[in-house]
Scaffold this motif. Structure first.
Motif, PDB file in Angstrom:
ATOM      1  N   ALA A   1      -4.962  11.402  -8.782  1.00 54.27           N
ATOM      2  CA  ALA A   1      -6.044  10.680  -8.111  1.00 54.27           C
ATOM      3  C   ALA A   1      -6.769  11.563  -7.096  1.00 54.27           C
ATOM      4  O   ALA A   1      -8.002  11.537  -6.991  1.00 54.27           O
ATOM      5  CB  ALA A   1      -5.490   9.435  -7.424  1.00 54.27           C
ATOM      6  N   LYS A   2      -6.005  12.403  -6.369  1.00 52.05           N
ATOM      7  CA  LYS A   2      -6.616  13.266  -5.366  1.00 52.05           C
ATOM      8  C   LYS A   2      -7.448  14.379  -6.007  1.00 52.05           C
ATOM      9  O   LYS A   2      -8.389  14.885  -5.400  1.00 52.05           O
ATOM     10  CB  LYS A   2      -5.527  13.894  -4.488  1.00 52.05           C
ATOM     11  CG  LYS A   2      -4.801  12.902  -3.596  1.00 52.05           C
ATOM     12  CD  LYS A   2      -3.765  13.626  -2.742  1.00 52.05           C
ATOM     13  CE  LYS A   2      -3.015  12.651  -1.842  1.00 52.05           C
ATOM     14  NZ  LYS A   2      -1.996  13.354  -1.015  1.00 52.05           N
ATOM     15  N   ASN A   3      -7.065  14.767  -7.207  1.00 53.96           N
ATOM     16  CA  ASN A   3      -7.740  15.875  -7.889  1.00 53.96           C
ATOM     17  C   ASN A   3      -8.667  15.412  -9.003  1.00 53.96           C
ATOM     18  O   ASN A   3      -9.093  16.216  -9.830  1.00 53.96           O
ATOM     19  CB  ASN A   3      -6.690  16.837  -8.468  1.00 53.96           C
ATOM     20  CG  ASN A   3      -5.914  17.568  -7.397  1.00 53.96           C
ATOM     21  OD1 ASN A   3      -6.327  18.600  -6.905  1.00 53.96           O
ATOM     22  ND2 ASN A   3      -4.759  17.019  -7.025  1.00 53.96           N
ATOM     23  N   ARG A   4      -8.998  14.139  -9.006  1.00 51.07           N
ATOM     24  CA  ARG A   4      -9.804  13.589 -10.102  1.00 51.07           C
ATOM     25  C   ARG A   4     -11.131  14.322 -10.272  1.00 51.07           C
ATOM     26  O   ARG A   4     -11.576  14.590 -11.390  1.00 51.07           O
ATOM     27  CB  ARG A   4     -10.054  12.099  -9.856  1.00 51.07           C
ATOM     28  CG  ARG A   4     -10.520  11.346 -11.099  1.00 51.07           C
ATOM     29  CD  ARG A   4     -10.901   9.903 -10.753  1.00 51.07           C
ATOM     30  NE  ARG A   4      -9.846   9.238 -10.016  1.00 51.07           N
ATOM     31  CZ  ARG A   4      -8.795   8.627 -10.580  1.00 51.07           C
ATOM     32  NH1 ARG A   4      -8.677   8.649 -11.890  1.00 51.07           N
ATOM     33  NH2 ARG A   4      -7.880   8.035  -9.840  1.00 51.07           N
ATOM     34  N   GLU A   5     -11.766  14.663  -9.141  1.00 43.68           N
ATOM     35  CA  GLU A   5     -13.076  15.310  -9.216  1.00 43.68           C
ATOM     36  C   GLU A   5     -13.009  16.658  -9.933  1.00 43.68           C
ATOM     37  O   GLU A   5     -13.976  17.087 -10.548  1.00 43.68           O
ATOM     38  CB  GLU A   5     -13.652  15.495  -7.813  1.00 43.68           C
ATOM     39  CG  GLU A   5     -14.019  14.192  -7.111  1.00 43.68           C
ATOM     40  CD  GLU A   5     -15.130  13.445  -7.815  1.00 43.68           C
ATOM     41  OE1 GLU A   5     -16.036  14.110  -8.350  1.00 43.68           O
ATOM     42  OE2 GLU A   5     -15.097  12.204  -7.838  1.00 43.68           O
ATOM     43  N   THR A   6     -11.846  17.318  -9.844  1.00 42.49           N
ATOM     44  CA  THR A   6     -11.729  18.646 -10.463  1.00 42.49           C
ATOM     45  C   THR A   6     -11.575  18.568 -11.976  1.00 42.49           C
ATOM     46  O   THR A   6     -11.587  19.604 -12.649  1.00 42.49           O
ATOM     47  CB  THR A   6     -10.508  19.399  -9.885  1.00 42.49           C
ATOM     48  OG1 THR A   6      -9.298  18.725 -10.273  1.00 42.49           O
ATOM     49  CG2 THR A   6     -10.576  19.453  -8.367  1.00 42.49           C
TER      50      THR A   6
ATOM     51  N   GLU B   1       6.754  18.691 -11.444  1.00 42.57           N
ATOM     52  CA  GLU B   1       5.509  19.223 -10.886  1.00 42.57           C
ATOM     53  C   GLU B   1       5.232  20.627 -11.406  1.00 42.57           C
ATOM     54  O   GLU B   1       4.080  20.976 -11.696  1.00 42.57           O
ATOM     55  CB  GLU B   1       5.605  19.239  -9.356  1.00 42.57           C
ATOM     56  CG  GLU B   1       5.588  17.858  -8.729  1.00 42.57           C
ATOM     57  CD  GLU B   1       5.874  17.897  -7.236  1.00 42.57           C
ATOM     58  OE1 GLU B   1       5.514  16.939  -6.536  1.00 42.57           O
ATOM     59  OE2 GLU B   1       6.473  18.906  -6.774  1.00 42.57           O
TER      60      GLU B   1
ATOM     61  N   ASP C   1       1.409  12.197  -9.689  1.00 44.48           N
ATOM     62  CA  ASP C   1       1.011  11.462  -8.492  1.00 44.48           C
ATOM     63  C   ASP C   1      -0.135  12.139  -7.731  1.00 44.48           C
ATOM     64  O   ASP C   1      -0.719  11.540  -6.829  1.00 44.48           O
ATOM     65  CB  ASP C   1       2.212  11.269  -7.553  1.00 44.48           C
ATOM     66  CG  ASP C   1       2.852  12.593  -7.147  1.00 44.48           C
ATOM     67  OD1 ASP C   1       2.331  13.652  -7.528  1.00 44.48           O
ATOM     68  OD2 ASP C   1       3.882  12.557  -6.451  1.00 44.48           O
ATOM     69  N   ARG C   2      -0.482  13.363  -8.117  1.00 42.27           N
ATOM     70  CA  ARG C   2      -1.600  14.059  -7.462  1.00 42.27           C
ATOM     71  C   ARG C   2      -2.904  13.916  -8.227  1.00 42.27           C
ATOM     72  O   ARG C   2      -3.934  14.441  -7.803  1.00 42.27           O
ATOM     73  CB  ARG C   2      -1.254  15.548  -7.325  1.00 42.27           C
ATOM     74  CG  ARG C   2      -0.012  15.833  -6.470  1.00 42.27           C
ATOM     75  CD  ARG C   2       0.502  17.227  -6.730  1.00 42.27           C
ATOM     76  NE  ARG C   2       0.890  17.367  -8.139  1.00 42.27           N
ATOM     77  CZ  ARG C   2       1.242  18.524  -8.697  1.00 42.27           C
ATOM     78  NH1 ARG C   2       1.259  19.619  -7.984  1.00 42.27           N
ATOM     79  NH2 ARG C   2       1.581  18.575  -9.967  1.00 42.27           N
TER      80      ARG C   2
END
Length: 240
Positions: free
Chosen positions: A176-181, A11, A173-174
């Motif tokens: 997908a959560k940060n895709r918009e950024t 990470e 693994d993060r």
């Protein structure tokens, strides 16, 4: 007080790579904004006014070693010392000192605020002035260029490393959560794809002396890439 959970090594590496990519992209955009005279299109009288109004105190402060590299890169792209100072939030004296340390101060032409290109042959103390038209002067002897195959190999390795770093981020693994950024990076990524496409086209692979296996692999890979991008483009159009 709650203890801060330390990231894993993977990470930490992924985050560091993201920072590097973001910083590199920032200076690429600054170069583009200056060369394309974006500041004038937005109604600013000067590049300095544009930088101050649009970015203010948000400009990244870099350590001396990194600043010298960034300053040299911006100078090599055609920015004057005044333009570099405005973009980096430093003064012109600091910029000139950084360039003097790296030997880049007079190494390449400057793009003036009028959009024209000039050869810098003036004394350092007058580089503060806005550039104006002046009679053409003989250009200094060109420095010996590196052999093209060597330069191409180095550029290819740099591109591969950068692409691998980007690919590793999609496996985080993060992601997908940060895709918009990630969407603000699309113009730069598409620009990189366009440049790579120009190179592949210029290589004239159909006329290359290569084995049938190699040619088949080239064609299969290009079709695979083309199909994947076409699917993305078609999906975007369907959502409109």
């Amino acid at each position: 007080m709650n203890e801060i959970a330390l990231p894993t090594q993977e990470e930490a590496r992924a985050l560091t790579d993201r920072i590097k990519i973001a910083v590199e992209g920032t200076w690429q955009l600054i170069r583009e904004a200056y060369i394309s005279r974006t500041w004038a299109v937005l109604g600013y009288d000067t590049w300095d006014a544009y930088c101050n109004a649009e970015f203010g105190n948000t400009r990244l402060k870099l350590p001396r070693e990194e600043r010298q590299e960034v300053v040299a890169s911006l100078r090599d792209s055609g920015l004057s010392t005044r333009a570099i100072a405005a973009a980096t939030g430093t003064d012109q004296k600091t910029v000139r000192n950084d360039l003097a340390d790296t030997g880049e101060e007079f190494s390449s032409p400057v793009v003036g605020v009028d959009g024209k290109t000039y050869t810098v042959t003036r004394a350092p103390e007058v580089l503060n002035a806005e550039l104006v038209d002046e009679p053409a002067r003989p250009e200094p002897p060109k420095q010996k260029r590196r052999p093209l195959p060597e330069a191409l190999n180095d550029a290819g390795r740099d591109l591969t490393r950068a692409a691998e770093r980007l690919a590793r981020l999609t496996e985080d693994d993060r992601f997908a959560k940060n895709r918009e950024t990630t969407h603000h990076q699309v113009p730069e990524l598409l620009g990189a794809l366009e440049h790579t496409t120009r190179l592949v086209t210029a290589m004239n692979l159909p006329a290359a002396e290569a084995s049938e296996e190699a040619r088949r692999w080239w064609a299969t890979s290009l079709h695979k890439i083309s199909d994947a991008l076409a699917d993305v483009a078609n999906s975007i159009q369907k959502e409109q």
